[in-house]
Design an enzyme around this catalytic site. Structure first.
Site, short mmCIF file in Angstrom:
data_model
loop_
_atom_site.label_atom_id
_atom_site.label_comp_id
_atom_site.label_asym_id
_atom_site.label_seq_id
_atom_site.Cartn_x
_atom_site.Cartn_y
_atom_site.Cartn_z
N SER A 68 42.60 64.56 70.80
CA SER A 68 43.52 65.18 69.48
C SER A 68 42.41 65.65 68.00
CB SER A 68 43.79 64.03 69.10
OG SER A 68 44.74 63.15 69.63
N1 SAM Z 1 44.42 59.30 70.92
C1 SAM Z 1 44.34 60.89 72.32
C2 SAM Z 1 42.58 61.59 71.84
O1 SAM Z 1 42.51 60.69 71.56
O2 SAM Z 1 42.79 62.36 72.94
C3 SAM Z 1 46.01 61.88 72.50
C4 SAM Z 1 46.64 61.49 72.40
S1 SAM Z 1 47.81 62.40 72.47
C5 SAM Z 1 47.97 63.27 71.06
C6 SAM Z 1 49.87 61.53 72.97
C7 SAM Z 1 49.69 60.72 73.84
O3 SAM Z 1 50.66 59.72 73.97
C8 SAM Z 1 50.56 61.79 75.33
O4 SAM Z 1 49.40 61.92 76.18
C9 SAM Z 1 51.36 61.38 74.96
O5 SAM Z 1 52.01 61.33 77.17
C10 SAM Z 1 51.43 59.60 74.65
N2 SAM Z 1 52.78 58.72 74.85
C11 SAM Z 1 53.64 59.54 74.25
N3 SAM Z 1 54.75 58.43 74.27
C12 SAM Z 1 54.20 57.71 74.76
C13 SAM Z 1 54.47 56.58 74.85
N4 SAM Z 1 56.05 56.01 74.55
N5 SAM Z 1 53.94 55.26 75.23
C14 SAM Z 1 52.52 55.70 76.13
N6 SAM Z 1 52.04 56.91 75.37
C15 SAM Z 1 53.07 57.78 75.12
#
Ligand code: SAM
Length: 218
Positions: A68
């Site tokens: 992010s």
């Molecule tokens: N917080 C992370 C960082 O610091 O780099 C970035 C997160 S990324 C923007 C969003 C993440 O949410 C992705 O890895 C995606 O696979 C995950 N995701 C999407 N839907 C989800 C769900 N229902 N449960 C868990 N993870 C989920």
């Protein structure tokens, strides 16, 4: 296990500049800024891309995952008002960078990721850096009932609505931070559980997240 990368002067200097940039962009919580100034974000990148690690941008880091944007991480973290010892549920572990920032603030983090390849990668990287969160693989849109209630819940993917089930897993006085909108843009929403059945909802700035995919999501 010592981590294979080194936090050298060049990266430390770049990190200080990133903290200054985040201050200019409006991040004021000194503890959040200190955490951003401490976590070596380049450890999440292949060495070829270290020159990108302290830019205020999201970045693809392999395994189909993105790290992010630092401003977004700082913004969401600031809204959570983390206190030492807070039990925090993070939905969307991704790279684990946000997890490290929460842990630097003293949170006890339960983090859930739905994609097995991303989960497998992050559960190796974070403990190697010294961050021992509780990692889960599965659909976080339903929360993690067995460890509830949480003092804080952060969702790091864009949701179509605020899942009711997450509100139920907040303790009284707890805060949920979640981006809500359509696929193209989302408003950052904070919900505070003021009593058993009362919730205060505040709508803030616009962001663009990858979608939250799951039972209580897209
Ligand atoms: N917080 C992370 C960082 O610091 O780099 C970035 C997160 S990324 C923007 C969003 C993440 O949410 C992705 O890895 C995606 O696979 C995950 N995701 C999407 N839907 C989800 C769900 N229902 N449960 C868990 N993870 C989920």
């Amino acid at each position: 296990m010592a981590y294979k990368f080194i936090d050298n002067y060049r990266e430390q200097g770049a990190r200080k500049k990133l903290v200054e940039l985040l201050k200019e962009r409006g991040i004021t919580d000194q503890r959040v800024l200190k955490a951003i100034g401490k976590v070596p974000r380049h450890f999440f990148f292949d060495e070829t891309f270290w020159n990108q690690a302290y830019k205020d941008i999201a970045f693809p880091i392999g395994d189909g995952q993105t790290i992010s944007q630092p401003y977004t991480v700082a913004y969401q973290t600031e809204l959570l008002h983390i206190q030492k010892g807070d039990k925090v549920l993070e939905i969307g572990t991704g790279s684990g960078y946000q997890t490290c920032i929460l842990m630097e603030l003293g949170a006890k983090v339960y983090t859930i990721e739905r994609q097995p390849s991303i989960y497998a990668h992050t559960i190796k990287v974070l403990p190697g850096m010294g961050y021992k969160a509780s990692f889960f693989l599965g659909d976080g849109s339903k929360g993690i009932e067995e460890h509830a209630p949480y003092a804080k819940i952060i969702v790091t993917a864009g949701a179509p609505f605020v899942p009711e089930v997450l509100l139920k897993q907040l303790k009284i006085g707890g805060i949920l931070v979640i981006p809500v909108g359509d696929e193209k843009s989302q408003k950052m929403i904070t919900v505070i559980r003021v009593s058993e059945n009362d919730f205060d909802r505040i709508e803030l700035d616009t962001f663009r997240f990858v979608p939250l995919v799951g039972d209580q999501a897209w």
